[in-house]
Design an enzyme around this catalytic site. Sequence first.
Site, PDB file in Angstrom:
ATOM      1  N   GLU A  34     -56.926  13.858  60.512  1.00 55.74           N
ATOM      2  CA  GLU A  34     -55.841  13.184  61.077  1.00 55.74           C
ATOM      3  C   GLU A  34     -56.004  12.135  62.004  1.00 55.74           C
ATOM      4  O   GLU A  34     -57.065  12.492  62.842  1.00 55.74           O
ATOM      5  CB  GLU A  34     -54.744  13.974  61.598  1.00 55.74           C
ATOM      6  CG  GLU A  34     -53.556  13.492  62.454  1.00 55.74           C
ATOM      7  CD  GLU A  34     -52.350  14.594  62.654  1.00 55.74           C
ATOM      8  OE1 GLU A  34     -51.370  14.213  63.062  1.00 55.74           O
ATOM      9  OE2 GLU A  34     -52.934  15.717  62.965  1.00 55.74           O
ATOM     10  N   LYS A 105     -46.596  10.742  57.554  1.00 53.90           N
ATOM     11  CA  LYS A 105     -46.334  12.171  58.065  1.00 53.90           C
ATOM     12  C   LYS A 105     -44.860  12.322  58.343  1.00 53.90           C
ATOM     13  O   LYS A 105     -44.102  11.480  59.077  1.00 53.90           O
ATOM     14  CB  LYS A 105     -47.035  12.323  59.185  1.00 53.90           C
ATOM     15  CG  LYS A 105     -46.981  13.795  59.955  1.00 53.90           C
ATOM     16  CD  LYS A 105     -47.883  14.019  61.046  1.00 53.90           C
ATOM     17  CE  LYS A 105     -47.902  15.227  61.635  1.00 53.90           C
ATOM     18  NZ  LYS A 105     -48.790  15.483  62.839  1.00 53.90           N
ATOM     19  N   CYS A 138     -51.194  17.767  58.880  1.00 54.03           N
ATOM     20  CA  CYS A 138     -51.024  18.690  60.138  1.00 54.03           C
ATOM     21  C   CYS A 138     -49.656  19.536  59.993  1.00 54.03           C
ATOM     22  O   CYS A 138     -49.577  20.518  59.251  1.00 54.03           O
ATOM     23  CB  CYS A 138     -51.117  18.005  61.544  1.00 54.03           C
ATOM     24  SG  CYS A 138     -51.626  19.195  62.796  1.00 54.03           S
ATOM     25  N   VAL A 165     -54.185  22.378  66.685  1.00 57.68           N
ATOM     26  CA  VAL A 165     -54.406  22.822  68.071  1.00 57.68           C
ATOM     27  C   VAL A 165     -54.072  24.364  68.082  1.00 57.68           C
ATOM     28  O   VAL A 165     -53.726  24.772  67.379  1.00 57.68           O
ATOM     29  CB  VAL A 165     -53.593  22.053  69.091  1.00 57.68           C
ATOM     30  CG1 VAL A 165     -53.665  20.664  68.908  1.00 57.68           C
ATOM     31  CG2 VAL A 165     -52.111  22.275  68.746  1.00 57.68           C
ATOM     32  N   MET A 167     -52.592  27.833  68.619  1.00 51.29           N
ATOM     33  CA  MET A 167     -51.169  28.365  68.828  1.00 51.29           C
ATOM     34  C   MET A 167     -51.027  29.348  69.688  1.00 51.29           C
ATOM     35  O   MET A 167     -51.757  30.410  69.878  1.00 51.29           O
ATOM     36  CB  MET A 167     -50.639  28.867  67.356  1.00 51.29           C
ATOM     37  CG  MET A 167     -50.668  27.880  66.014  1.00 51.29           C
ATOM     38  SD  MET A 167     -48.942  27.010  66.365  1.00 51.29           S
ATOM     39  CE  MET A 167     -49.607  25.491  67.183  1.00 51.29           C
TER      40      MET A 167
END
Length: 277
Positions: A34, A105, A138, A165, A167
């Site tokens: 991304e 997106k 994503c 990223v 969690m």
Amino acid sequence: MEPRIGRKDENLARSVALVERAAAGGAVLVVLPELANTGYMFESRAEAFALAEPVPAGPSTQAWIEVARRCNTLIVAGIAERDGERLYNAAVVVGPGGWLGTYRKLHLWGDEHLFFEAGDKGLPLFHTPWGRLGVVICYDGWFPEVYRLLAMQGADVVAMPTNWVPMPGQPAGSPAMANTLAMASAHSNALNIVCANRTGTERGQPFIGQSLIVDAQGWPVAGPAAQSGEDLVLIAQLDLRATRQARQLNAFNHVLRDRRDDVYDPMLGTGWPLPRH
């Protein structure tokens, strides 16, 4: 890959080199992360706007078209797209013949809401010489409807440029939630899913790496990759005949034909309000 925020020329050169390595290894479809050419952690909309490009006329898309032509491969690459005054977190799909289209997106994450518009092109399906390709980015992967809609259109492979990223609350040693969701979605829709995540820490935000390729049975066939480092290329062979057969789970059950849309559709529509709890 670890894009550096704002260093577009450097990021683009690295992405082209990685495409060349993948193609040399036999890849016919290459997926980049991304926002692969810009980095992710914009400080302001003005910064995002300055780094964004028109598609397909911008230099990044044109560079990817050139390497796709030279290497005879398809490429799905994350990009900040500028369309007039609007910005989109997008992915371009290019091949040896040029630009095939763009996915924008649908589900924005966190501060993306400050910079980007939500996608307005739906879930396009790209017909390629080797199969039918869908694209998600994503956080789109947290919504089962996305994969189901692509599967119902006949997608064979879903490419996912991503910037996963950490969690909150993940137990030590457990698989990344993103990987678990990709495996579950691949299995429940009989889709191959190709996830390309970035690595590194950018302006204080860590990214978890762990790119993977999942087959239509839901099992990883390459990866998960390491959480750190860069310039890693995962390659897997996907059997599209087996993919289409995988939807027939046994003599009685087909994962798409067994859908009870006589129940789902009325409950999801306006004609049958959901009960209050």
